[in-house]
Write an enzyme that holds these catalytic residues in place. Structure first.
Site, PDB file in Angstrom:
ATOM      1  CG  ASP A 133      42.565  -0.289 107.417  1.00 44.08           C
ATOM      2  OD1 ASP A 133      43.580  -0.945 107.705  1.00 44.08           O
ATOM      3  OD2 ASP A 133      42.513   1.006 106.700  1.00 44.08           O
ATOM      4  CG  HIS A 157      43.606  -0.580 103.667  1.00 43.50           C
ATOM      5  ND1 HIS A 157      44.553  -0.273 104.569  1.00 43.50           N
ATOM      6  CD2 HIS A 157      44.880  -1.157 103.000  1.00 43.50           C
ATOM      7  CE1 HIS A 157      45.931   0.594 104.068  1.00 43.50           C
ATOM      8  NE2 HIS A 157      46.102  -0.957 102.942  1.00 43.50           N
ATOM      9  CD  GLU A 160      42.155   5.768 105.637  1.00 42.52           C
ATOM     10  OE1 GLU A 160      41.805   6.007 106.821  1.00 42.52           O
ATOM     11  OE2 GLU A 160      42.991   6.329 105.327  1.00 42.52           O
ATOM     12  CG  HIS A 210      41.605   2.504 104.465  1.00 46.20           C
ATOM     13  ND1 HIS A 210      42.374   2.261 103.977  1.00 46.20           N
ATOM     14  CD2 HIS A 210      40.862   3.328 102.967  1.00 46.20           C
ATOM     15  CE1 HIS A 210      42.426   2.180 103.045  1.00 46.20           C
ATOM     16  NE2 HIS A 210      42.241   2.692 102.039  1.00 46.20           N
ATOM     17  CE1 TYR A 211      42.618   1.573 112.085  1.00 48.84           C
ATOM     18  CE2 TYR A 211      40.719  -0.560 112.760  1.00 48.84           C
ATOM     19  CZ  TYR A 211      42.816  -0.039 112.571  1.00 48.84           C
ATOM     20  OH  TYR A 211      43.501  -0.367 113.719  1.00 48.84           O
ATOM     21  CB  THR A 212      42.095   7.703 110.240  1.00 54.02           C
ATOM     22  OG1 THR A 212      41.122   7.897 111.149  1.00 54.02           O
ATOM     23  CG2 THR A 212      40.746   9.010 109.328  1.00 54.02           C
TER      24      THR A 212
END
Ligand code: ZN
Length: 285
Positions: free
Chosen positions: A179, A169, A127, A62-64
């Site tokens: 993401d 994700h 993340e 994921h990215y945040t």
């Protein structure tokens, strides 16, 4: 511990840029890191047990998608937000573990991959600190990518995960999520044995299948995407869902053009990926 004004276990107070410790994290019980690349433990309040005997069988990246790391760490650790991940990888390459790998972190939400819907029960969630598409979507620094790669390699070894079980994700939730996005350098992870990758077929002029199309070619495309693992029904209609899944596929595997249109390059890349899967890996959808 509860009244300590010092950093919680695992957090080195002498470090020049101390990590923000979210309110309440110091009161939570600590745990031993699962990976040697972990620099800090910040326990999250948000996790549970894996359901139905499921074990970690995939990695979801994921990215945040938040303006800063402090806010993202606070959100992922503070009780009441109902979100968490096993690991957070900072832009400078530091790796924070917030949930033990044996537990179920709450990172994926509603999703599907290769016949399973409880993605959280069957995955390790990572993340990656990055502001994401809504906040300018910066490039991922190379130190951060190196850390993600090393972390993933260890997880793959510990849980005996094959490369094609390292996903984004957006792969498991194509209609809701972008993401880690098309800037995420999957090819460079693959150079270190992390993630399934083939060189994308070049984009050329020619026929494409797009929104509104129908018939056997669409059914064949949908079958191929489903065999790879995507949540799509072979309806023969190139509908909005099909477009979202193709977009997710492109973000991951053919990032040069992300438009939801199945051109020759997209189709050829998908076929090459299917052909290079280990035997029995593709689902029978
Ligand atoms: Zn995500």
């Amino acid at each position: 511990m509860a009244t300590s004004s010092f950093a919680p276990p695992g957090l080195d107070p002498k470090r020049p840029r101390a990590l923000p410790v979210p309110k309440g994290a110091a009161e939570l019980p600590g745990f031993n890191p699962d990976s040697s690349v972990v620099s800090d433990i910040i326990p999250s309040a948000n996790f549970g047990e894996r359901n139905n005997g499921l074990v970690a069988d995939m990695i979801v990246l994921h990215y945040t998608g938040m303006p800063d790391a402090e806010g993202a760490i606070a959100r992922l650790c503070t009780a009441g937000t109902d979100v968490s991940a096993h690991y957070i990888v900072l832009e400078d390459g530091r790796v924070v573990q917030t949930v033990p790998e044996s537990k179920r972190a709450w990172h994926a939400g509603i999703g599907f991959w290769a016949g399973e819907t409880d993605i959280n029960s069957m995955s390790i969630g990572i993340e990656i600190i990055n502001r994401g598409h809504d906040w300018g979507y910066p490039d991922f620094p190379s130190r951060q990518i190196a850390a993600v790669t090393t972390l993933c390699r260890g997880i793959m070894l510990r849980h005996d995960l094959p490369s094609h079980r390292v996903l984004g994700h957006s792969d498991v939730s194509p209609s809701r999520k972008k993401d880690p996005g098309e800037k995420f350098p999957w090819h460079s992870l693959a150079n270190s044995g992390v993630g399934h990758w083939v060189r994308p077929a070049p984009i050329t002029r020619g026929e494409s299948i797009k929104l509104g199309a129908e018939g056997e070619r669409v059914t064949a495309l949908q079958h191929a995407l489903a065999r790879y693992g995507y949540g799509i029904e072979p309806s023969g209609q190139y509908d909005a869902t099909t477009m979202e899944v193709v977009t997710a596929f492109q973000r991951h595997f053919r990032p040069e053009r992300v438009d939801g249109v199945t051109d020759h390059s997209t189709l050829t890349t998908l076929q090459a990926l299917l052909e290079s899967l280990p035997n029995k890996a593709a689902t029978t959808a």
